[in-house]
Design a protein around this motif. Sequence first.
Motif, mmCIF file in Angstrom:
data_model
loop_
_atom_site.group_PDB
_atom_site.id
_atom_site.type_symbol
_atom_site.label_atom_id
_atom_site.label_comp_id
_atom_site.label_asym_id
_atom_site.label_seq_id
_atom_site.Cartn_x
_atom_site.Cartn_y
_atom_site.Cartn_z
ATOM 1 N N CYS A 1 0.848 -1.189 0.000
ATOM 2 C CA CYS A 1 0.000 0.000 0.000
ATOM 3 C C CYS A 1 0.896 1.256 0.000
ATOM 4 C CB CYS A 1 -0.907 0.008 1.227
ATOM 5 S SG CYS A 1 -1.883 1.526 1.346
ATOM 6 N N CYS B 1 -0.435 3.130 3.744
ATOM 7 C CA CYS B 1 -0.159 2.557 5.083
ATOM 8 C C CYS B 1 0.914 1.473 5.038
ATOM 9 C CB CYS B 1 -1.446 2.028 5.717
ATOM 10 S SG CYS B 1 -1.976 0.439 5.043
ATOM 11 N N CYS C 1 -5.707 -1.188 -1.246
ATOM 12 C CA CYS C 1 -5.337 -1.717 0.068
ATOM 13 C C CYS C 1 -6.591 -2.175 0.809
ATOM 14 C CB CYS C 1 -4.636 -0.628 0.862
ATOM 15 S SG CYS C 1 -4.302 -1.082 2.565
ATOM 16 N N CYS D 1 -6.839 0.434 4.101
ATOM 17 C CA CYS D 1 -7.114 1.885 4.005
ATOM 18 C C CYS D 1 -7.566 2.324 2.619
ATOM 19 C CB CYS D 1 -5.881 2.684 4.430
ATOM 20 S SG CYS D 1 -4.598 2.709 3.175
ATOM 21 N N GLY E 1 -5.922 2.546 0.018
ATOM 22 C CA GLY E 1 -4.864 3.247 -0.721
ATOM 23 C C GLY E 1 -4.493 2.504 -2.000
#
Length: 371
Positions: free
Chosen positions: A8, A11, A24, A27, A29
């Motif tokens: 990611c 994170c 991700c 999160c 991402g």
Amino acid sequence: MSHYEFECTECFRSHKADPQTLRCETCFGTLSVKYVNSKKQVNTLVGGGTLEMPIPLCSLSEYLSLGEGNTPVVSMPNISSMFEVEAHAKLEFMNPTGSFKDRGTAMMISALKSKGVHEIVEDSSGNAGASVSAYSTRAGMKAHIFAPLSAPRTKLNQIKIYGSVLHEVDGSRDETTEAAEKFVKNKSIVYASHNLSPFFIEGTKTFGYEIFNDFDREMPENIVVPVGNGSLYLGIWKALEELKEKRLIKTLPKLHCIQAENVNPIASNNTWNKSEMKSTVAGGIAVGSPPRKLEVQSVLRQSGGTANSVKEASIVEWQIKLAKYEGLFCEPTSAAAFAGLENLINGKQIDKNESVLIPITGSGLKDVFPE
Ligand SMILES: Cc1ncc(COP(=O)(O)O)c(C=O)c1O
Ligand SMILES: [Zn+2]
């Protein structure tokens, strides 16, 4: 254990490199390829065969090529003397389908094929769709390409001629993405989004490796890139970081990001309001919500580059000027980089006598001709 995984970009959580994983799981991402097992690492030779570049394939025989990359670099004497800089162009329109996208597509399709994928969906302003259509045919995969109905007919016809199913969307570039995401939902087809797939940037990386060789191991001081989703911009940066890690380069170029004033989510300094988006002749960079925006902003900070917005009239003017001054015929999206160059020189973000490289990302033959 594979020699790479997805990581990611926000994170840093690791994910298995599954073709269906594009975000991700913690999160949401965006993801990038991380090489984790140097003993198993597979490298390809790039930059005229002088440099090893890690790739997300288990063997070189998995790489499907239509002859992309190794594009020429030419000097631009008239633009150089006009601005008192040392300006060079890398002719990305000489890639097999007429744009830089072939670098990313070759790697993405090869990686997906190596993982047993046989049917994909892609959305595009036209060039990536044409590229994915060509390479998926080469790989024996079925492809559904979503593109805006308003895209140039030449690009839409190019998508069709390689044999993919073209889905024309009566809406914006962003609505085209939404239509592709809806189509793929609850189906086993892989969403091969060139904007989200971490494999794509592993292919555009070759651009950064090649310039190391093109400029005799001296990097240009500035690279000016038209940015929609940032796949070329981020691929160049990843290459530069890998070259730096290998201690082959010390100083990195400034990577400047050029967007159309009418669609400038990155260059607007966070004043961007997608609902006020206007149409632009630079269809390749008309991306209202680029998923990798934070990554591009981070590279801008790290490289010391400037994000700049260009006016519609200036884009059209530069398409004509580039053809008339240098004999190079590019599409409007690519001309935006030259409009940006002019702004950066006027704003003193690029100084006199500095060296500048501009990728000419797509062929003028693909878009509507100015009269
Ligand atoms: C000719 C051309 N240049 C530049 C771009 C921008 O690429 P990216 O969206 O990866 O930043 C595109 C994207 O479609 C394009 O077609
Ligand atoms: Zn995350």
